[in-house]
Design a protein around this motif. Structure first.
Motif, PDB file in Angstrom:
ATOM      1  N   TYR A  59       9.127  64.058  18.028  1.00 17.20           N
ATOM      2  CA  TYR A  59       7.695  63.623  17.523  1.00 17.20           C
ATOM      3  C   TYR A  59       6.837  63.773  18.342  1.00 17.20           C
ATOM      4  O   TYR A  59       7.032  63.604  19.672  1.00 17.20           O
ATOM      5  CB  TYR A  59       7.896  62.343  16.912  1.00 17.20           C
ATOM      6  CG  TYR A  59       8.608  62.099  15.701  1.00 17.20           C
ATOM      7  CD1 TYR A  59       8.514  62.710  14.485  1.00 17.20           C
ATOM      8  CD2 TYR A  59       9.882  61.258  16.071  1.00 17.20           C
ATOM      9  CE1 TYR A  59       9.281  62.375  13.446  1.00 17.20           C
ATOM     10  CE2 TYR A  59      10.811  61.175  14.916  1.00 17.20           C
ATOM     11  CZ  TYR A  59      10.599  61.839  13.684  1.00 17.20           C
ATOM     12  OH  TYR A  59      11.435  61.520  12.508  1.00 17.20           O
ATOM     13  N   GLU A  63       1.914  60.864  17.220  1.00 21.10           N
ATOM     14  CA  GLU A  63       2.561  60.395  16.091  1.00 21.10           C
ATOM     15  C   GLU A  63       3.335  59.031  16.229  1.00 21.10           C
ATOM     16  O   GLU A  63       4.298  58.983  15.469  1.00 21.10           O
ATOM     17  CB  GLU A  63       3.546  61.808  15.499  1.00 21.10           C
ATOM     18  CG  GLU A  63       2.732  62.858  14.979  1.00 21.10           C
ATOM     19  CD  GLU A  63       3.824  63.903  14.736  1.00 21.10           C
ATOM     20  OE1 GLU A  63       5.098  63.948  15.039  1.00 21.10           O
ATOM     21  OE2 GLU A  63       3.163  64.950  13.747  1.00 21.10           O
ATOM     22  N   SER A  74       6.642  59.939   6.792  1.00 20.92           N
ATOM     23  CA  SER A  74       7.028  61.304   6.789  1.00 20.92           C
ATOM     24  C   SER A  74       8.245  61.316   6.274  1.00 20.92           C
ATOM     25  O   SER A  74       8.374  61.591   4.969  1.00 20.92           O
ATOM     26  CB  SER A  74       6.779  61.848   8.266  1.00 20.92           C
ATOM     27  OG  SER A  74       7.583  61.382   9.190  1.00 20.92           O
TER      28      SER A  74
END
Length: 285
Positions: A59, A63, A74
């Motif tokens: 990531y 994020e 997500s």
């Protein structure tokens, strides 16, 4: 937002079982010379659970959430509860994974459950991972990963009574955890969860007395105890359940006891007070 809508979501990640993570974890687990830190030759079988060295969560820094994990919503559902723990896993080993293999992991959310416990609301998320090698159609490894989310602690929370662990065992290894051990394992698995390395965060924000030893690290130590006492044993199934957090402020131990018929091995973790921290069973082929 209905968390049930996340059931059935899946993602696929490809990776290569390279030699350097293998060498780094063997050093971190303090294997004896000359095994520790040695890069294995292609075709060397990965020890059980070392697939966690691959498919790392890449990531972007932007994020990352406040706890060091990726922001929710997500792949994993946007659970509103602040504390996240690895509750346990079960594995079926269909075929060995080898150094040099081209690996593919397909992950699917198979269940989301909301419950109310003695310490508040709980949300359980179950994820199935299927890992195949070299383009094969059937998985070499199937894992079910159970994640639990819970409320932040409250002053009047009732702490569940701990479970005493077996006092004796056929096998035992004593572990003295420290910041370096936890940092190295976090780095090897690219785990940004701050409860494992940020002492100020874990004590002041999440309310724990010390850094938390990773559940997967303890499970790996249990399987490493099996490997060192039964070299060459073939495991067909393994399951573990996290029972009680283990903190870096005291030593802990891992234990094993083979069954009389030799078909299974009971494995467990025990803290410095003699309480059960992880309960596991390995089934031998």
């Amino acid at each position: 937002m209905n968390l049930q809508d996340w059931i059935g979501r899946s993602e696929t990640v490809d990776d290569i079982a390279t030699a350097t993570p293998y060498a780094a974890l063997s050093a971190t687990l303090d294997w004896p010379p000359p095994l520790a830190g040695q890069r294995p030759a292609p075709g060397t079988p990965l020890p059980y659970l070392w697939h966690w060295l691959y498919f790392l969560p890449m990531y972007a820094q932007s994020e990352i959430g406040a706890d060091g994990h990726a922001k929710r919503g997500s792949f994993l559902p946007p659970v509103p509860l602040p504390r996240r723990m690895w509750a346990g896993s079960d594995f079926t080993f269909h075929a060995p994974l080898l150094v040099g293999d081209a690996l593919r992991r397909t992950s699917t959310i198979v269940d989301v459950k909301e419950k109310s416990g003695r310490t508040g609301n709980l949300i359980f998320v179950k994820v199935r991972h299927e890992i195949s090698r070299n383009g094969e159609g059937q998985p070499a490894l199937t894992e079910h990963h159970n994640i639990v989310y819970r409320d932040a602690p409250k002053p009047d929370d009732v702490v569940p009574a701990p479970t005493p662990a077996h006092a004796s065992s056929a096998w035992e290894r004593r572990i003295v955890p420290d910041d370096v051990l936890l940092f190295r394992y976090s780095a090897l698995t690219f785990n940004g969860h701050r409860i494992h390395y940020d002492r100020k965060y874990v004590t002041e924000v999440e309310g724990y007395p010390g850094l938390i030893v990773h559940g997967p690290l303890i499970a790996t130590l249990l399987m490493d105890l099996l490997r060192s006492n039964k070299p060459g044993a073939v495991v067909s199934h393994f399951e573990f359940k996290a029972v009680r957090p283990t903190f870096d402020i005291h030593p802990f131990s891992v234990h094993g006891e083979p069954s009389v018929d030799g078909k299974t091995v009971r494995l467990w973790g025990r803290d410095h007070e003699g309480f059960l921290t992880m309960d596991a069973t390995a089934t031998l082929a």
